[in-house]
Design a protein around this motif. Sequence first.
Motif, PDB file in Angstrom:
ATOM      1  N   MET A 356       0.830  -1.202   0.000  1.00 25.53           N
ATOM      2  CA  MET A 356       0.000   0.000   0.000  1.00 25.53           C
ATOM      3  C   MET A 356       0.869   1.259   0.000  1.00 25.53           C
ATOM      4  O   MET A 356       1.737   1.425   0.847  1.00 25.53           O
ATOM      5  N   SER A 357       0.623   2.124  -0.966  1.00 32.39           N
ATOM      6  CA  SER A 357       1.401   3.354  -1.087  1.00 32.39           C
ATOM      7  C   SER A 357       1.054   4.329   0.034  1.00 32.39           C
ATOM      8  O   SER A 357      -0.103   4.428   0.457  1.00 32.39           O
ATOM      9  N   HIS A 358       2.064   5.062   0.498  1.00 28.58           N
ATOM     10  CA  HIS A 358       1.861   6.018   1.582  1.00 28.58           C
ATOM     11  C   HIS A 358       3.013   7.012   1.614  1.00 28.58           C
ATOM     12  O   HIS A 358       4.024   6.842   0.921  1.00 28.58           O
ATOM     13  N   TYR A 359       2.838   8.052   2.393  1.00 21.40           N
ATOM     14  CA  TYR A 359       3.877   9.038   2.670  1.00 21.40           C
ATOM     15  C   TYR A 359       3.840   9.308   4.159  1.00 21.40           C
ATOM     16  O   TYR A 359       2.919   8.875   4.869  1.00 21.40           O
ATOM     17  N   VAL A 360       4.831  10.009   4.682  1.00 18.95           N
ATOM     18  CA  VAL A 360       4.799  10.504   6.063  1.00 18.95           C
ATOM     19  C   VAL A 360       5.164  11.980   5.994  1.00 18.95           C
ATOM     20  O   VAL A 360       6.284  12.329   5.612  1.00 18.95           O
ATOM     21  N   GLU A 361       4.222  12.845   6.330  1.00 17.75           N
ATOM     22  CA  GLU A 361       4.435  14.290   6.248  1.00 17.75           C
ATOM     23  C   GLU A 361       4.603  14.881   7.640  1.00 17.75           C
ATOM     24  O   GLU A 361       3.811  14.597   8.541  1.00 17.75           O
ATOM     25  N   ASN A 362       5.622  15.686   7.808  1.00 11.88           N
ATOM     26  CA  ASN A 362       5.819  16.408   9.066  1.00 11.88           C
ATOM     27  C   ASN A 362       4.826  17.556   9.117  1.00 11.88           C
ATOM     28  O   ASN A 362       4.853  18.453   8.274  1.00 11.88           O
ATOM     29  N   LEU A 363       3.939  17.529  10.115  1.00  7.48           N
ATOM     30  CA  LEU A 363       2.933  18.586  10.243  1.00  7.48           C
ATOM     31  C   LEU A 363       3.514  19.892  10.758  1.00  7.48           C
ATOM     32  O   LEU A 363       2.941  20.960  10.554  1.00  7.48           O
ATOM     33  N   SER A 364       4.639  19.830  11.442  1.00  8.51           N
ATOM     34  CA  SER A 364       5.204  20.999  12.100  1.00  8.51           C
ATOM     35  C   SER A 364       6.185  21.736  11.190  1.00  8.51           C
ATOM     36  O   SER A 364       6.898  21.120  10.393  1.00  8.51           O
ATOM     37  N   GLU A 365       6.225  23.051  11.339  1.00 10.40           N
ATOM     38  CA  GLU A 365       7.226  23.871  10.662  1.00 10.40           C
ATOM     39  C   GLU A 365       8.406  24.168  11.581  1.00 10.40           C
ATOM     40  O   GLU A 365       9.328  24.893  11.194  1.00 10.40           O
ATOM     41  N   ASP A 366       8.385  23.621  12.788  1.00  6.50           N
ATOM     42  CA  ASP A 366       9.426  23.936  13.774  1.00  6.50           C
ATOM     43  C   ASP A 366      10.142  22.708  14.337  1.00  6.50           C
ATOM     44  O   ASP A 366      11.283  22.813  14.779  1.00  6.50           O
ATOM     45  N   GLU A 367       9.491  21.557  14.345  1.00  9.04           N
ATOM     46  CA  GLU A 367      10.022  20.383  15.040  1.00  9.04           C
ATOM     47  C   GLU A 367      10.177  19.219  14.074  1.00  9.04           C
ATOM     48  O   GLU A 367       9.290  18.961  13.257  1.00  9.04           O
ATOM     49  N   PRO A 368      11.286  18.467  14.146  1.00  8.28           N
ATOM     50  CA  PRO A 368      11.422  17.284  13.295  1.00  8.28           C
ATOM     51  C   PRO A 368      10.513  16.146  13.745  1.00  8.28           C
ATOM     52  O   PRO A 368      10.076  16.114  14.893  1.00  8.28           O
ATOM     53  N   VAL A 369      10.244  15.244  12.837  1.00 13.12           N
ATOM     54  CA  VAL A 369       9.593  13.978  13.159  1.00 13.12           C
ATOM     55  C   VAL A 369      10.678  12.902  13.188  1.00 13.12           C
ATOM     56  O   VAL A 369      11.494  12.804  12.269  1.00 13.12           O
ATOM     57  N   GLU A 370      10.685  12.126  14.260  1.00 15.29           N
ATOM     58  CA  GLU A 370      11.602  10.992  14.383  1.00 15.29           C
ATOM     59  C   GLU A 370      10.768   9.738  14.579  1.00 15.29           C
ATOM     60  O   GLU A 370       9.907   9.690  15.461  1.00 15.29           O
ATOM     61  N   PHE A 371      11.003   8.728  13.747  1.00 14.67           N
ATOM     62  CA  PHE A 371      10.229   7.497  13.899  1.00 14.67           C
ATOM     63  C   PHE A 371      11.009   6.315  13.340  1.00 14.67           C
ATOM     64  O   PHE A 371      12.026   6.463  12.654  1.00 14.67           O
ATOM     65  N   LEU A 372      10.519   5.118  13.683  1.00  9.83           N
ATOM     66  CA  LEU A 372      11.083   3.863  13.199  1.00  9.83           C
ATOM     67  C   LEU A 372      10.112   3.216  12.226  1.00  9.83           C
ATOM     68  O   LEU A 372       8.909   3.135  12.496  1.00  9.83           O
ATOM     69  N   GLU A 373      10.628   2.755  11.087  1.00  6.00           N
ATOM     70  CA  GLU A 373       9.887   1.884  10.188  1.00  6.00           C
ATOM     71  C   GLU A 373      10.412   0.466  10.435  1.00  6.00           C
ATOM     72  O   GLU A 373      11.599   0.205  10.242  1.00  6.00           O
ATOM     73  N   ILE A 374       9.547  -0.447  10.839  1.00  3.86           N
ATOM     74  CA  ILE A 374       9.988  -1.789  11.247  1.00  3.86           C
ATOM     75  C   ILE A 374       9.213  -2.833  10.439  1.00  3.86           C
ATOM     76  O   ILE A 374       8.004  -2.683  10.204  1.00  3.86           O
ATOM     77  N   PHE A 375       9.913  -3.911  10.039  1.00  7.47           N
ATOM     78  CA  PHE A 375       9.329  -4.904   9.142  1.00  7.47           C
ATOM     79  C   PHE A 375       9.689  -6.318   9.585  1.00  7.47           C
ATOM     80  O   PHE A 375      10.795  -6.547  10.079  1.00  7.47           O
ATOM     81  N   ARG A 376       8.784  -7.250   9.370  1.00  2.00           N
ATOM     82  CA  ARG A 376       9.098  -8.659   9.562  1.00  2.00           C
ATOM     83  C   ARG A 376       9.756  -9.164   8.277  1.00  2.00           C
ATOM     84  O   ARG A 376       9.116  -9.721   7.389  1.00  2.00           O
ATOM     85  N   SER A 377      11.046  -8.936   8.206  1.00  2.00           N
ATOM     86  CA  SER A 377      11.783  -9.228   6.983  1.00  2.00           C
ATOM     87  C   SER A 377      13.271  -9.244   7.299  1.00  2.00           C
ATOM     88  O   SER A 377      13.719  -8.586   8.237  1.00  2.00           O
ATOM     89  N   ALA A 378      14.039  -9.969   6.509  1.00  4.06           N
ATOM     90  CA  ALA A 378      15.491  -9.967   6.673  1.00  4.06           C
ATOM     91  C   ALA A 378      16.113  -8.720   6.063  1.00  4.06           C
ATOM     92  O   ALA A 378      17.202  -8.308   6.453  1.00  4.06           O
ATOM     93  N   LYS A 379      15.401  -8.090   5.126  1.00  5.25           N
ATOM     94  CA  LYS A 379      15.967  -6.968   4.387  1.00  5.25           C
ATOM     95  C   LYS A 379      14.946  -5.849   4.248  1.00  5.25           C
ATOM     96  O   LYS A 379      13.762  -6.094   4.053  1.00  5.25           O
ATOM     97  N   PHE A 380      15.426  -4.620   4.373  1.00  5.27           N
ATOM     98  CA  PHE A 380      14.583  -3.442   4.163  1.00  5.27           C
ATOM     99  C   PHE A 380      14.413  -3.231   2.660  1.00  5.27           C
ATOM    100  O   PHE A 380      15.384  -3.177   1.912  1.00  5.27           O
ATOM    101  N   GLU A 381      13.157  -3.095   2.221  1.00  5.59           N
ATOM    102  CA  GLU A 381      12.872  -2.841   0.812  1.00  5.59           C
ATOM    103  C   GLU A 381      11.742  -1.835   0.681  1.00  5.59           C
ATOM    104  O   GLU A 381      10.749  -1.910   1.414  1.00  5.59           O
ATOM    105  N   ASP A 382      11.903  -0.900  -0.241  1.00  2.00           N
ATOM    106  CA  ASP A 382      10.789  -0.028  -0.601  1.00  2.00           C
ATOM    107  C   ASP A 382      10.920   0.384  -2.058  1.00  2.00           C
ATOM    108  O   ASP A 382      11.980   0.274  -2.671  1.00  2.00           O
ATOM    109  N   PHE A 383       9.793   0.824  -2.641  1.00  2.00           N
ATOM    110  CA  PHE A 383       9.767   1.357  -3.990  1.00  2.00           C
ATOM    111  C   PHE A 383       9.344   2.819  -3.924  1.00  2.00           C
ATOM    112  O   PHE A 383       8.335   3.169  -3.310  1.00  2.00           O
TER     113      PHE A 383
END
Length: 432
Positions: A356-383
Amino acid sequence: MVSDIDKFYRKAPQNPRSQSPNSITKTDRNPTDAKIDPYGTGIRPEPYRNGNGASILGPRNLDREKQDPDMIRPPSTDSGHLPNLKWSFADSHMKIEEGGWARETTVRELPTSVELAGVNMRLDEGAIRELHWHKEAEWAFVLEGVTRVTCIDAEGGNFSDDVHKGGLWYFPAGVPHSLQGLGPGGTEFLLIFDDGNFSEEETFLLSDLFAHIPKSVIAKNFRLTPEIFDRIPKGEKYIFQGSVPSTIELEQPSRGGIKPSRYQFTHNMTGQKPLEASGGQVRITDSTNFPISKTVAAAHVIIDPGCLRELHWHPSADEWAYFIKGRARITVFAASGTSRTFNYVAGDVGIVPKGMSHYVENLSEDEPVEFLEIFRSAKFEDFSLEQWLAETPDRLVKEHLFAGDKYNGKKFLDALKAGKDPIKAPVRDSKL
């Protein structure tokens, strides 16, 4: 010279402050579904959108609505029915123990969390998460403090390490281990298990094991007499206050026949050199640089203020996102004309099913967004959507999206970049 994108932003208001000093009203117009940040603007979201909607007359949870502006006022592009993809650890049951606590997010709390489960755990200085093992593999990210980990591998090798903030550990299924808080303030961490049905209540605990095996058998197993075990715990200890440990070197068992493990069970994730994108940083840890981690891969992502984790999708595993800092929105496109937008703050969990296609947009103009993308997989993959279109023949792209619109089709094709830029900075004229 003012760029075309800046002309657009000047014409299209990014928030409705001019219509009302306090909240969105029926006069609000937001034709591009631009982001809303109640924390940054002070504007309260209301169920009005481009002249449609009505006010809420009944009871309200204003604090929750402030955290979820795209729930109360979804973009016009949201369509169809997607199940809930959000949970907050603040809504999870807190298991309070001597010297610490634990709370979990599993398929029971969030039914879409089918591939992974998460536990947020806290250990005070010296507090011990007792010797135990799981049917599932355990991956962990240290949020604060320092954690002492110990284990043995399947070959009988001994391992100990102190894992600092931003570090990881990974124990394959069945590997017996322990965790302990170090230093003033102890430690807090996120545990990930490679099965959404995981439950902390089904952990195999040392104290629980001893309490449910006949003492005659325990005595025979350890070549002792049964009365030696008369005062062992009558049930599980789970988390309990222990003594503050010494250095790893001084803590090593003194008996003979012990060999060090040839496996590395820990890794310094935030110590990796990041991929520097135009709008932030990405660090990827999977089996290519942390070989023991065969079933969990992850990315540590920082999105600068106002920036965007680009439109993308993951081909082979669901994304289990954990937000550490900031405020973000995600729209998940599920095909068949279906999409839904969610908002996240620190402590929230988000699920994006594979493909499923998605994005992650920072709503703030002052503060960074920090997060983890975690997967049940041996390798990280995205398109990447942009990379795909940039590497597709121009004619095909133009005829799909801009048939009969040569001017804007050329502008779009000229803007495409084939390189990897997973976090996009907003386009602004440098003279403004």
